[in-house]
Design an enzyme around this catalytic site. Sequence first.
Site: not given
Ligand SMILES: O=C(O)c1[nH]c(=O)[nH]c(=O)c1I
Length: 312
Positions: A44, A68, A70, A72, A131, A194-195, A250-251
């Site tokens: 992570k 999401n 999150m 970090l 992120c 990344n997302s 991705g996907g």
């Molecule tokens: O919210 C997060 O922890 C997060 N969530 C993501 O979708 N990509 C990222 O690089 C991170 I650092």
Amino acid sequence: ASLATTFLNHTYENPFMNASGVHCKDTKELNELDNSKSSTFITKSSTSLKREGNPEPRYFSVPLGSINSMGLPNEGFNYYLKYVIDRQQRMPKGNPAFFSVAGMSVDENLKMLKAVQDSDFNGVTELNLSCPNVPGKPQVAYDFDLLGEILQKVFEFFTKPLGVKLPPYFDFAHFDTAASILNRFPLVYVNCINSIGNGLYIDIEKESVVIKPKNGFGGLGGEYIKPTALANVRAFYTRLNPSIKIIGTGGIRTGGDAFEHLLCGATMLQVGTELYKEGVSVFDRIERELKEIMEKKGYTSIEQFRGKLRTL
Ligand SMILES: O=C(O)c1[nH]c(=O)[nH]c(=O)c1I
């Protein structure tokens, strides 16, 4: 058909691994990954100190993927560095592990990378520049001056293998500018993507968003993002020096999705949303499906078709 994949002078039995952030937050999850059919794992993204992250619910699986925010959450840099170094001592012949850092500032990233450089870690480091969920922090990779500046500072001292995790880009001018910056540095890979940042998923029954942070806005993963992921893999594969490999993320839900990423030029493949939904058995399924597709097409190795996407 063999899924053998050589990456950074090491041959992995297959190209699959987890996407950072999924199933990699603590020792239990990392051990489970290490004992699965995943060829290796990535930790992570870490910050210097442990972070609680955003309030829950902050991750939500939906029929076509995930959303999401999150924020970090992680156990802190030293926790993950200890884990990967202990593993090196436990399994000296183990596949090289990947270590992800996502500092909240340039200085924090430099500090963590200096510590990696000075450590016994002999794996691959991923600098997460994408992120989307730290309120008030714009993504570094969307600020091209900052992108060049941080890589310049990193490569003044960092000599171990380094890749960067990129957000999706949606404009040819951005593919061109990002690639021209990245080509200036001795990166070993770029990880696309990344997302897709700041999507919004609605529960129509409740007439509500489904995650608490940022009024429901969050990064999208899963089937929603495959076309964008494939485009970014292809765009950078066709623009970067061949010495900079592409990790496709991705996907990837099926062997076919994996095949498509490989056709676009990816070397390693990361699974996030689908790993979250299915658990580590997803690797057994996707590997079997990819092998079946290759055999049906008459391929015995991935090199025979990697990057060979046809145009009309
Ligand atoms: O919210 C997060 O922890 C997060 N969530 C993501 O979708 N990509 C990222 O690089 C991170 I650092």
